[in-house]
Enzyme design. Structure first.
Site, PDB file in Angstrom:
ATOM      1  N   CYS A 119       9.020 -39.823 -42.340  1.00  0.00           N
ATOM      2  CA  CYS A 119      10.190 -40.668 -42.561  1.00  0.00           C
ATOM      3  C   CYS A 119       9.839 -42.003 -43.198  1.00  0.00           C
ATOM      4  O   CYS A 119      10.696 -42.682 -43.735  1.00  0.00           O
ATOM      5  CB  CYS A 119      10.919 -40.923 -41.237  1.00  0.00           C
ATOM      6  SG  CYS A 119       9.991 -41.951 -40.085  1.00  0.00           S
ATOM      7  N   ARG A 265      -8.016 -31.008 -14.819  1.00  0.00           N
ATOM      8  CA  ARG A 265      -8.402 -32.223 -15.521  1.00  0.00           C
ATOM      9  C   ARG A 265      -7.170 -32.853 -16.172  1.00  0.00           C
ATOM     10  O   ARG A 265      -6.182 -32.189 -16.405  1.00  0.00           O
ATOM     11  CB  ARG A 265      -9.435 -31.921 -16.626  1.00  0.00           C
ATOM     12  CG  ARG A 265     -10.742 -31.344 -16.135  1.00  0.00           C
ATOM     13  CD  ARG A 265     -11.658 -31.067 -17.319  1.00  0.00           C
ATOM     14  NE  ARG A 265     -12.925 -30.482 -16.898  1.00  0.00           N
ATOM     15  CZ  ARG A 265     -13.893 -30.111 -17.745  1.00  0.00           C
ATOM     16  NH1 ARG A 265     -13.724 -30.268 -19.048  1.00  0.00           N
ATOM     17  NH2 ARG A 265     -15.015 -29.595 -17.286  1.00  0.00           N
TER      18      ARG A 265
END
Length: 283
Positions: A119, A265
């Site tokens: 954009c 994790r």
């Protein structure tokens, strides 16, 4: 409409081919139209078209309009329903009637273009635009144990009906500090799944979500941080990685961000004090 569609595929194993049935995640366009203005001068305007998996369309519309700053409370909305006058589009057009007192700031919708990676907006412009719609950084008394985050991927996956059949659909889940799942929404689009989740919370008057976290089944892009910030979420976690701008916006928002939440994790990118760690952080 169904979340999945049947197909026949050619399945190859080594050099062998067999023809078997399979299921795909359904993808259909949804147009969101607004009815607005005083009682004696009602108008209609199309504000967005998004590709989504059908289901919870009302919540998707509400979540989108809330995170874009068009609506702020449930009383802003008179009704939200599918349009049925056009049989070719039946089920794919959602009309939201706003309270006559609601003044629509159409300039806010132009900000939605930043969700495209091409954009041209810079990171600071993007963050400044979102900050203008929020009350400021999130200051929530929210604390959880690492075990809560470790358990989320499997717990959310167990609830994903459409993913179990297709392997091609995203989920957004709302959870509390004890890891209890309160809401889960699925969609082929990551931002749509989150809009549906926030829209459901909006309908139930749960916002701001200052005592909850959100878990995402994919990566964290900046548009997902923006939506979470608007909803007042203090912690955003995901199976995948965040982008650099997502981390930057989360820092400005005061949102704790956890990425790569899998296999016992996870990585914390900011505000680690919301996760109760037994050992001090080290670099």
């Amino acid at each position: 409409m169904s979340l999945v569609a049947p197909v026949t595929i050619q399945k190859i194993t080594g050099s062998s081919l067999i023809e078997v049935p399979d299921l795909l995640a359904v993808e259909e366009p949804l147009e969101i139209r607004l009815g607005f203005g005083p009682v004696d001068d009602r108008q209609q305007r199309s504000v967005a078209v998004t590709m989504r998996t059908p289901g919870h369309d009302e919540e998707l519309a509400m979540g989108f309009l809330f995170t874009e700053g068009i609506i702020h409370k449930s009383t802003d909305v008179i009704s939200c329903r599918h349009c049925v006058q056009d049989s070719a589009k039946e089920g794919n057009v959602m009309r939201v009637e706003l309270n006559p007192d609601v003044v629509v700031d159409w300039s806010r919708l132009t900000r939605n273009t930043f969700t495209s990676s091409s954009c041209g907006l810079c990171g600071k412009t993007t963050i400044d635009a979102v900050m203008a719609l929020t009350p400021g950084p999130i200051d929530a008394d929210f604390l959880l144990e690492p075990a809560v985050l470790h358990a989320l991927p499997d717990r959310v996956r167990e609830t994903q009906r459409a993913f179990a059949y297709t392997g091609g659909i995203h989920a957004a889940a709302l959870f509390d500090a004890d890891g209890k799942l309160l809401l889960i929404r699925e969609d082929i689009g990551r931002h749509n799944a989150l809009d549906k989740l926030i829209g459901a919370a909006f309908w139930q008057n749960w916002l701001p979500l200052s005592q909850f976290g959100i878990f995402l089944s994919g990566r964290i892009g900046v548009e997902l941080v923006q939506k979470s910030w608007m909803a007042g979420v203090p912690l955003l976690a995901a199976v995948g990685a965040p982008s650099s701008l997502a981390v930057q916006m989360a820092q400005e928002a005061g949102i704790t961000m956890a990425g790569f939440v899998r296999n016992e994790r996870f990585n914390l990118y900011n505000k680690p004090e919301r996760v109760s760690l037994q050992q001090p952080l080290s670099v």
